[in-house]
Write an enzyme that holds these catalytic residues in place. Structure first.
Site, mmCIF file in Angstrom:
data_model
loop_
_atom_site.group_PDB
_atom_site.id
_atom_site.type_symbol
_atom_site.label_atom_id
_atom_site.label_comp_id
_atom_site.label_asym_id
_atom_site.label_seq_id
_atom_site.Cartn_x
_atom_site.Cartn_y
_atom_site.Cartn_z
ATOM 1 N N CYS A 59 10.224 -19.395 -61.192
ATOM 2 C CA CYS A 59 12.008 -19.568 -61.154
ATOM 3 C C CYS A 59 12.164 -20.444 -60.021
ATOM 4 O O CYS A 59 13.423 -20.656 -59.538
ATOM 5 C CB CYS A 59 12.308 -18.284 -61.326
ATOM 6 N N CYS A 62 10.337 -19.175 -55.046
ATOM 7 C CA CYS A 62 9.995 -18.912 -53.358
ATOM 8 C C CYS A 62 10.071 -19.686 -53.220
ATOM 9 O O CYS A 62 10.226 -20.479 -51.768
ATOM 10 C CB CYS A 62 8.131 -19.354 -53.651
ATOM 11 N N CYS A 153 3.591 -15.143 -58.801
ATOM 12 C CA CYS A 153 3.125 -15.630 -59.948
ATOM 13 C C CYS A 153 1.795 -16.365 -59.593
ATOM 14 O O CYS A 153 0.850 -16.062 -60.346
ATOM 15 C CB CYS A 153 3.975 -16.942 -60.522
ATOM 16 N N CYS A 190 8.198 -11.442 -54.060
ATOM 17 C CA CYS A 190 8.247 -12.082 -55.410
ATOM 18 C C CYS A 190 10.351 -12.276 -54.522
ATOM 19 O O CYS A 190 10.286 -11.338 -55.061
ATOM 20 C CB CYS A 190 8.235 -11.302 -56.745
ATOM 21 N N HIS A 228 5.484 1.973 -46.476
ATOM 22 C CA HIS A 228 5.278 3.944 -46.010
ATOM 23 C C HIS A 228 5.682 3.983 -43.835
ATOM 24 O O HIS A 228 6.042 4.588 -43.808
ATOM 25 C CB HIS A 228 4.421 4.408 -47.129
ATOM 26 N N CYS A 231 8.080 2.657 -42.438
ATOM 27 C CA CYS A 231 9.657 2.431 -43.056
ATOM 28 C C CYS A 231 10.435 3.276 -42.236
ATOM 29 O O CYS A 231 10.033 4.675 -41.446
ATOM 30 C CB CYS A 231 9.670 3.078 -43.859
ATOM 31 N N CYS A 255 15.365 8.942 -47.798
ATOM 32 C CA CYS A 255 13.993 8.308 -47.999
ATOM 33 C C CYS A 255 14.204 8.407 -49.509
ATOM 34 O O CYS A 255 15.096 8.804 -50.626
ATOM 35 C CB CYS A 255 12.641 9.203 -47.924
ATOM 36 N N CYS A 261 11.019 4.139 -55.078
ATOM 37 C CA CYS A 261 10.434 3.684 -53.638
ATOM 38 C C CYS A 261 8.505 3.609 -53.894
ATOM 39 O O CYS A 261 7.581 4.337 -54.179
ATOM 40 C CB CYS A 261 10.358 3.932 -52.926
ATOM 41 N N CYS A 270 6.913 -6.277 -44.140
ATOM 42 C CA CYS A 270 8.470 -5.749 -44.704
ATOM 43 C C CYS A 270 8.875 -4.688 -43.894
ATOM 44 O O CYS A 270 9.979 -5.625 -43.263
ATOM 45 C CB CYS A 270 8.588 -5.928 -45.918
ATOM 46 N N CYS A 282 14.402 -5.077 -48.477
ATOM 47 C CA CYS A 282 15.100 -4.296 -49.369
ATOM 48 C C CYS A 282 15.389 -2.376 -49.186
ATOM 49 O O CYS A 282 16.449 -2.332 -48.729
ATOM 50 C CB CYS A 282 13.845 -3.876 -50.112
ATOM 51 N N CYS A 289 11.591 -0.071 -52.159
ATOM 52 C CA CYS A 289 10.926 -1.144 -52.605
ATOM 53 C C CYS A 289 10.004 -1.065 -54.295
ATOM 54 O O CYS A 289 9.587 -0.295 -54.543
ATOM 55 C CB CYS A 289 9.342 -1.118 -51.643
ATOM 56 N N CYS A 292 6.418 -5.254 -54.625
ATOM 57 C CA CYS A 292 6.470 -7.439 -55.008
ATOM 58 C C CYS A 292 5.039 -7.243 -54.338
ATOM 59 O O CYS A 292 4.509 -8.623 -54.261
ATOM 60 C CB CYS A 292 7.519 -7.959 -55.313
HETATM 61 S S1 SF4 Z 1 11.960 4.851 -48.524
HETATM 62 FE FE1 SF4 Z 1 9.527 4.555 -49.587
HETATM 63 S S2 SF4 Z 1 8.482 3.562 -47.723
HETATM 64 FE FE2 SF4 Z 1 10.119 4.825 -46.856
HETATM 65 S S3 SF4 Z 1 9.363 6.669 -46.361
HETATM 66 FE FE3 SF4 Z 1 10.968 7.546 -48.692
HETATM 67 S S4 SF4 Z 1 9.128 6.376 -49.710
HETATM 68 FE FE4 SF4 Z 1 8.365 5.392 -47.616
HETATM 69 S S1 SF4 Z 2 10.324 -4.911 -52.763
HETATM 70 FE FE1 SF4 Z 2 9.011 -3.700 -50.940
HETATM 71 S S2 SF4 Z 2 6.495 -5.726 -50.532
HETATM 72 FE FE2 SF4 Z 2 8.606 -6.712 -51.897
HETATM 73 S S3 SF4 Z 2 10.032 -8.050 -50.139
HETATM 74 FE FE3 SF4 Z 2 10.823 -5.934 -50.647
HETATM 75 S S4 SF4 Z 2 9.752 -4.648 -49.366
HETATM 76 FE FE4 SF4 Z 2 9.290 -6.055 -49.275
#
Ligand code: SF4
Ligand code: SF4
Length: 359
Positions: A59, A62, A153, A190, A228, A231, A255, A261, A270, A282, A289, A292
């Site tokens: 698309c 990137c 991709c 992505c 995780h 996070c 969470c 997630c 990330c 994200c 999350c 991706c």
């Molecule tokens: S939001 Fe997602 S990555 Fe963050 S603590 Fe919860 S399960 Fe883990």
């Molecule tokens: S979906 Fe997960 S791996 Fe992808 S950019 Fe968001 S936090 Fe990062």
């Protein structure tokens, strides 16, 4: 014109240039002592090596991701750092002029960047410039000094095209099937994160070799840590506070596990290196999350925002996310074993470290 003059003529001062190198080396977990060496290597490489950037079933996200960064412009630095000879989305030339630039660059010693998946069986799904994309990738891979697949991709064909019936594959799989053993640096997600692409290029220019890769071909330095574990909502997970109602302001920082997630099984930086010049990412923006950066995204990770089903918890067997949340919440309340529960949820239990390999 001196190399750094080329940057300043595009509005990038030496200070900005050094800031960018410092940020990239920090993202690479390299000590500050490497900054002068990296700056020198990048400065020496300005204007070379040439780059061929191919786009297949994609698309252009990137490319957009790279061009949309802010201060200093990653795109400008990349464009000046390297000499992009062929890029269908951003090059000014077209038709025969573009084809001629491509053919001239093909003589050798270029970096090949591929964005987009490749149809492995029926070429009609992706024809660019009258040629099957599959054949173009194989041709361009022959004399490339390094090959970088950007975005989900191109890394394993499993991005959006992977959800269609076109037998999409990534660059690594295509080359392997055709007996080409040049290592492919996979930079999934992505879209690709600009800091990841820049960091990879800076590493390559500084050390004259590709960075250590994991079994999915991803640089360990960017994809070696479980999201995780780093996070910002991890404390809420530990406390058993799971967001169930988007409309409850009290839960806004909870969470996101029960909202689907995929952080417990996603390897990415990330949480440490945010998007858009460190503006946000994200989970911090309130979105679970979607995994991706992992092989099999998107197909194996959908529905992206629904509950994950069938986590494996020791002693409890397959459980859905609701039940997992209750179990973890109860354990958290008792104040024991939560980290083990998190590891079990991720399904990794320390397997990652064994998978890493150096190329
Ligand atoms: S939001 Fe997602 S990555 Fe963050 S603590 Fe919860 S399960 Fe883990
Ligand atoms: S979906 Fe997960 S791996 Fe992808 S950019 Fe968001 S936090 Fe990062």
């Amino acid at each position: 014109m001196k190399n750094l003059d080329k940057l300043s003529s595009r509005g990038i001062s030496r200070r900005k240039f050094l800031q960018l190198i410092a940020a990239a080396t920090a993202a690479l977990n390299l000590p500050n002592a490497v900054i002068p060496r990296a700056s020198k290597a990048v400065e020496a490489a300005l204007g070379k090596p040439p780059v061929i950037w191919l786009e297949g079933m994609d698309c252009a996200g990137c490319t957009e991701s790279l061009l949309a960064t802010l201060n200093p412009s990653a795109a400008e630095v990349v464009l000046d750092m390297l000499s992009i000879r062929y890029h269908e989305t951003i090059m000014a030339g077209s038709g025969e002029v573009a084809e001629q630039a491509y053919q001239e660059t093909l003589r050798g010693n270029y970096i090949l960047v591929v964005e987009g998946a490749i149809p492995s069986q029926e070429d009609r799904y992706c024809i660019v410039g009258g040629k099957p994309f599959r054949k173009t990738v194989l041709e361009a891979a022959q004399k490339a000094q390094a090959i970088i697949a950007v975005g989900s991709c191109a890394t394993d064909g499993a991005g959006i095209p992977g959800a269609c019936e076109v037998n999409a594959v990534g660059v690594r799989e295509l080359l392997k099937a055709n007996g080409i053993n040049t290592p492919v640096i996979n930079l999934p997600s992505c879209p690709v994160k600009p800091a990841t692409l820049l960091g990879t290029i800076i590493y390559y220019l500084t050390y004259k070799k590709i960075p250590p890769l994991d079994t999915q071909g991803r640089p360990v330095v960017f994809y070696g840590k479980l999201l995780h574990d780093n996070c910002p909502r991890r404390g809420q997970f530990e406390a058993g506070n799971f967001l169930r109602d988007w409309n409850d302001p009290q839960q806004k920082d909870y969470c996101l596990l029960l909202k689907g997630c995929k952080g417990p099984k996603t390897y990415t930086d990330c949480a440490q290196v945010w998007w858009n010049d460190n503006a946000n990412f994200c989970i911090n923006a309130g979105s679970p999350c979607s995994g991706c950066s992992e092989a099999g995204f998107y197909k194996n990770f959908s529905p992206l925002y629904a509950k994950q089903e069938n986590f494996q918890l020791p002693g409890a067997g397959p459980v859905n996310a609701d039940k997992a949340g209750k179990i973890i919440g109860a354990v958290a309340a008792a104040g024991v074993g939560i980290h083990l529960g998190a590891s079990a949820l991720s399904g990794r239990l320390g397997k990652k470290d064994e998978k890493q390999e150096e190329v």
